[in-house]
Scaffold this motif. Structure first.
Motif, PDB file in Angstrom:
ATOM      1  N   THR A   1       0.825  -1.206   0.000  1.00  0.00           N
ATOM      2  CA  THR A   1       0.000   0.000   0.000  1.00  0.00           C
ATOM      3  C   THR A   1       0.859   1.256   0.000  1.00  0.00           C
ATOM      4  OG1 THR A   1      -1.773  -1.142   1.186  1.00  0.00           O
ATOM      5  CG2 THR A   1      -1.797   1.265   1.243  1.00  0.00           C
ATOM      6  N   LEU A   2       1.939   1.253   0.763  1.00  0.00           N
ATOM      7  CA  LEU A   2       2.832   2.410   0.795  1.00  0.00           C
ATOM      8  C   LEU A   2       3.513   2.622  -0.553  1.00  0.00           C
ATOM      9  CD1 LEU A   2       4.508   1.963   4.309  1.00  0.00           C
ATOM     10  CD2 LEU A   2       2.575   3.426   3.686  1.00  0.00           C
ATOM     11  N   SER A   3       3.872   1.536  -1.232  1.00  0.00           N
ATOM     12  CA  SER A   3       4.487   1.659  -2.557  1.00  0.00           C
ATOM     13  C   SER A   3       3.501   2.260  -3.553  1.00  0.00           C
ATOM     14  CB  SER A   3       4.956   0.288  -3.040  1.00  0.00           C
ATOM     15  OG  SER A   3       5.901  -0.270  -2.142  1.00  0.00           O
ATOM     16  N   THR A   4       2.264   1.792  -3.504  1.00  0.00           N
ATOM     17  CA  THR A   4       1.231   2.350  -4.378  1.00  0.00           C
ATOM     18  C   THR A   4       1.008   3.827  -4.081  1.00  0.00           C
ATOM     19  OG1 THR A   4       0.136   0.200  -4.470  1.00  0.00           O
ATOM     20  CG2 THR A   4      -1.160   2.118  -5.113  1.00  0.00           C
ATOM     21  N   LEU A   5       0.963   4.159  -2.804  1.00  0.00           N
ATOM     22  CA  LEU A   5       0.748   5.544  -2.401  1.00  0.00           C
ATOM     23  C   LEU A   5       1.903   6.433  -2.845  1.00  0.00           C
ATOM     24  CD1 LEU A   5      -1.125   7.437  -0.859  1.00  0.00           C
ATOM     25  CD2 LEU A   5       0.084   6.813   1.240  1.00  0.00           C
ATOM     26  N   ALA A   6       3.137   5.940  -2.733  1.00  0.00           N
ATOM     27  CA  ALA A   6       4.295   6.722  -3.163  1.00  0.00           C
ATOM     28  C   ALA A   6       4.244   7.003  -4.660  1.00  0.00           C
ATOM     29  CB  ALA A   6       5.579   5.974  -2.805  1.00  0.00           C
ATOM     30  N   LEU A   7       3.819   6.014  -5.437  1.00  0.00           N
ATOM     31  CA  LEU A   7       3.708   6.212  -6.883  1.00  0.00           C
ATOM     32  C   LEU A   7       2.637   7.247  -7.214  1.00  0.00           C
ATOM     33  CD1 LEU A   7       4.513   5.447  -9.753  1.00  0.00           C
ATOM     34  CD2 LEU A   7       2.902   3.539  -9.624  1.00  0.00           C
ATOM     35  N   LEU A   8       1.491   7.173  -6.551  1.00  0.00           N
ATOM     36  CA  LEU A   8       0.419   8.141  -6.797  1.00  0.00           C
ATOM     37  C   LEU A   8       0.864   9.556  -6.417  1.00  0.00           C
ATOM     38  CD1 LEU A   8      -2.692   6.158  -5.507  1.00  0.00           C
ATOM     39  CD2 LEU A   8      -2.085   6.635  -7.879  1.00  0.00           C
ATOM     40  N   LEU A   9       1.515   9.684  -5.273  1.00  0.00           N
ATOM     41  CA  LEU A   9       1.985  11.009  -4.844  1.00  0.00           C
ATOM     42  C   LEU A   9       3.030  11.558  -5.802  1.00  0.00           C
ATOM     43  CD1 LEU A   9       2.311  10.469  -0.993  1.00  0.00           C
ATOM     44  CD2 LEU A   9       0.534  11.729  -2.200  1.00  0.00           C
ATOM     45  N   PHE A  10       3.891  10.690  -6.316  1.00  0.00           N
ATOM     46  CA  PHE A  10       4.889  11.132  -7.292  1.00  0.00           C
ATOM     47  C   PHE A  10       4.217  11.689  -8.539  1.00  0.00           C
ATOM     48  CE2 PHE A  10       7.522  10.404 -11.018  1.00  0.00           C
ATOM     49  CZ  PHE A  10       8.748  10.920 -10.627  1.00  0.00           C
TER      50      PHE A  10
ATOM     51  N   LEU B   1       7.510  10.137 -15.850  1.00  0.00           N
ATOM     52  CA  LEU B   1       6.327   9.500 -15.271  1.00  0.00           C
ATOM     53  C   LEU B   1       6.138   8.094 -15.823  1.00  0.00           C
ATOM     54  CD1 LEU B   1       3.782  12.471 -15.373  1.00  0.00           C
ATOM     55  CD2 LEU B   1       5.028  11.602 -13.394  1.00  0.00           C
ATOM     56  N   VAL B   2       6.302   7.956 -17.140  1.00  0.00           N
ATOM     57  CA  VAL B   2       6.152   6.644 -17.767  1.00  0.00           C
ATOM     58  C   VAL B   2       7.205   5.676 -17.238  1.00  0.00           C
ATOM     59  CG1 VAL B   2       6.174   5.401 -19.957  1.00  0.00           C
ATOM     60  CG2 VAL B   2       5.129   7.675 -19.829  1.00  0.00           C
ATOM     61  N   ALA B   3       8.443   6.150 -17.112  1.00  0.00           N
ATOM     62  CA  ALA B   3       9.520   5.290 -16.631  1.00  0.00           C
ATOM     63  C   ALA B   3       9.277   4.831 -15.199  1.00  0.00           C
ATOM     64  CB  ALA B   3      10.856   6.030 -16.735  1.00  0.00           C
ATOM     65  N   VAL B   4       8.868   5.752 -14.336  1.00  0.00           N
ATOM     66  CA  VAL B   4       8.616   5.394 -12.935  1.00  0.00           C
ATOM     67  C   VAL B   4       7.458   4.410 -12.839  1.00  0.00           C
ATOM     68  CG1 VAL B   4       7.829   6.311 -10.713  1.00  0.00           C
ATOM     69  CG2 VAL B   4       9.594   7.512 -12.010  1.00  0.00           C
ATOM     70  N   PHE B   5       6.414   4.625 -13.630  1.00  0.00           N
ATOM     71  CA  PHE B   5       5.271   3.716 -13.585  1.00  0.00           C
ATOM     72  C   PHE B   5       5.648   2.327 -14.091  1.00  0.00           C
ATOM     73  CE2 PHE B   5       1.498   1.726 -15.420  1.00  0.00           C
ATOM     74  CZ  PHE B   5       0.647   1.755 -14.330  1.00  0.00           C
ATOM     75  N   LEU B   6       6.431   2.250 -15.161  1.00  0.00           N
ATOM     76  CA  LEU B   6       6.833   0.952 -15.688  1.00  0.00           C
ATOM     77  C   LEU B   6       7.698   0.194 -14.697  1.00  0.00           C
ATOM     78  CD1 LEU B   6       7.602   1.797 -19.427  1.00  0.00           C
ATOM     79  CD2 LEU B   6       5.583   0.654 -18.504  1.00  0.00           C
ATOM     80  N   VAL B   7       8.529   0.905 -13.961  1.00  0.00           N
ATOM     81  CA  VAL B   7       9.401   0.255 -12.984  1.00  0.00           C
ATOM     82  C   VAL B   7       8.598  -0.281 -11.802  1.00  0.00           C
ATOM     83  CG1 VAL B   7      11.273   0.636 -11.328  1.00  0.00           C
ATOM     84  CG2 VAL B   7      11.437   1.561 -13.645  1.00  0.00           C
TER      85      VAL B   7
ATOM     86  N   GLN C   1       5.178  -0.764 -11.681  1.00  0.00           N
ATOM     87  CA  GLN C   1       3.812  -1.156 -12.005  1.00  0.00           C
ATOM     88  C   GLN C   1       3.386  -2.421 -11.274  1.00  0.00           C
ATOM     89  OE1 GLN C   1       3.090  -2.429 -16.004  1.00  0.00           O
ATOM     90  NE2 GLN C   1       5.152  -3.232 -16.310  1.00  0.00           N
ATOM     91  N   ARG C   2       4.312  -3.380 -11.087  1.00  0.00           N
ATOM     92  CA  ARG C   2       3.953  -4.608 -10.380  1.00  0.00           C
ATOM     93  C   ARG C   2       3.582  -4.338  -8.932  1.00  0.00           C
ATOM     94  NH1 ARG C   2       8.188  -9.326 -12.437  1.00  0.00           N
ATOM     95  NH2 ARG C   2       7.562  -9.293 -14.649  1.00  0.00           N
ATOM     96  N   LYS C   3       4.372  -3.480  -8.274  1.00  0.00           N
ATOM     97  CA  LYS C   3       4.049  -3.131  -6.902  1.00  0.00           C
ATOM     98  C   LYS C   3       2.757  -2.342  -6.836  1.00  0.00           C
ATOM     99  CE  LYS C   3       8.798  -3.129  -5.183  1.00  0.00           C
ATOM    100  NZ  LYS C   3       9.867  -2.348  -4.497  1.00  0.00           N
ATOM    101  N   PHE C   4       2.532  -1.497  -7.841  1.00  0.00           N
ATOM    102  CA  PHE C   4       1.291  -0.710  -7.871  1.00  0.00           C
ATOM    103  C   PHE C   4       0.080  -1.631  -8.000  1.00  0.00           C
ATOM    104  CE2 PHE C   4      -1.998   1.476 -10.362  1.00  0.00           C
ATOM    105  CZ  PHE C   4      -2.247   2.559  -9.540  1.00  0.00           C
ATOM    106  N   ILE C   5       0.157  -2.577  -8.943  1.00  0.00           N
ATOM    107  CA  ILE C   5      -0.961  -3.497  -9.142  1.00  0.00           C
ATOM    108  C   ILE C   5      -1.171  -4.395  -7.927  1.00  0.00           C
ATOM    109  CG2 ILE C   5      -1.792  -5.403 -10.578  1.00  0.00           C
ATOM    110  CD1 ILE C   5      -0.336  -4.124 -12.934  1.00  0.00           C
TER     111      ILE C   5
END
Length: 271
Positions: free
Chosen positions: A190-199, A250-256, A258-262
């Motif tokens: 959850t923290l990893s997902t939250l960090a990505l959203l905040l970024f 943004l695309v690069a960070v999301f691709l890196v 994405q597994r943790k986000f999902i």
């Protein structure tokens, strides 16, 4: 009924193509010359020429804007998550008087648009002498992130089995050890997902940097891109190169991540 999955997949592919096609067109245009641009929008560039990116980077001062965005995003993400962990722990596990009222106020803060308070915020920061500083870009965005961060972390902490916490209490663990040694590792997805959203949200923030900062050396990438667009209305390939400089991180960070986000999203849904 058998045709339903096929129709659903077809709709998903159509929506995906409609979403990614403008990005691909802008990416192809960023490598083209002016002559190739006149040949057609869908024509492929003759080579991967990075001259447009070099021109945009130098003329648009994107090196300064890029560093400013990094210097703003990192403290906003870190401080928002740390403060959200502390506040979420209080909401999830501690007895706080008026917790329901505070939660309702936090929910109101999530839906309140920035346009509703940007003018009072500007005058307050000006009175404090913080306009045209990095703090003017960092502090308001931390405050805007805290309601969502607190409620999301509190929800995740409440999903941790109570037996684990009770066992830690019986073993004599302090609240600090329970929080940082037990609960935080348990909600790491959850923290990893939250960090990505905040970024993503902080990187794309437009209104706050536009109003609270008017010095060129403090502008972030979205604001710098706006001024660069006003100066380059004719050279479309260079303009698209500048847009890619803003979007590709943004695309690069999301691709890196994405597994943790999902995994973070699905874990919360399953629980």
């Amino acid at each position: 009924m058998r045709g339903t999955p096929t129709v659903s997949r077809a709709l998903i592919w159509i929506v995906a193509l409609m979403t990614i096609l403008p990005f691909l067109m802008a990416l192809m245009t960023s490598f083209k010359t002016q002559m190739e641009l006149f040949q057609g929008v869908f024509t492929l560039p003759s080579s991967l020429n990075f001259k447009n990116y070099i021109t945009a980077w130098q003329q648009g001062h994107f090196n300064v804007y890029f560093m400013n965005s990094v210097l703003v995003v990192i403290p906003v993400v870190i401080c928002s998550i740390l403060l959200g962990i502390l506040a979420g722990f209080g909401f999830a596990w501690l007895k706080i008087p008026g917790k329901t009222v505070v939660a309702a106020l936090l929910g109101l803060g999530m839906v309140l648009p920035s346009e509703a308070f940007i003018i009072p915020l500007y005058h307050e920061l000006r009175w404090m002498g913080l306009t045209n500083t990095y703090l003017a870009l960092i502090l308001p965005q931390i405050a805007l992130s805290l309601p969502f961060t607190t409620l999301m972390i509190a929800t995740a902490l409440q999903q941790v089995p109570r037996e684990l916490v009770e066992a830690a209490v019986m073993d004599g663990a302090s609240r600090r050890k329970i929080l940082w040694g037990l609960l935080v590792p348990a909600i790491w997805p959850t923290l990893s997902t939250l960090a990505l959203l905040l970024f993503i949200w902080t990187w794309n923030e437009f209104l706050i940097p536009l109003i609270l900062v008017n010095k060129d050396e403090l502008r972030t990438l979205p604001i710098g891109m706006m001024f660069f667009q006003n100066k380059n209305t004719i050279d479309i390939p260079v303009l698209m190169a500048g847009a890619m400089i803003v979007i590709l991180p943004l695309v690069a960070v999301f691709l890196v991540f994405q597994r943790k986000f999902i995994s973070g999203v699905t874990e919360g849904a399953v629980k």
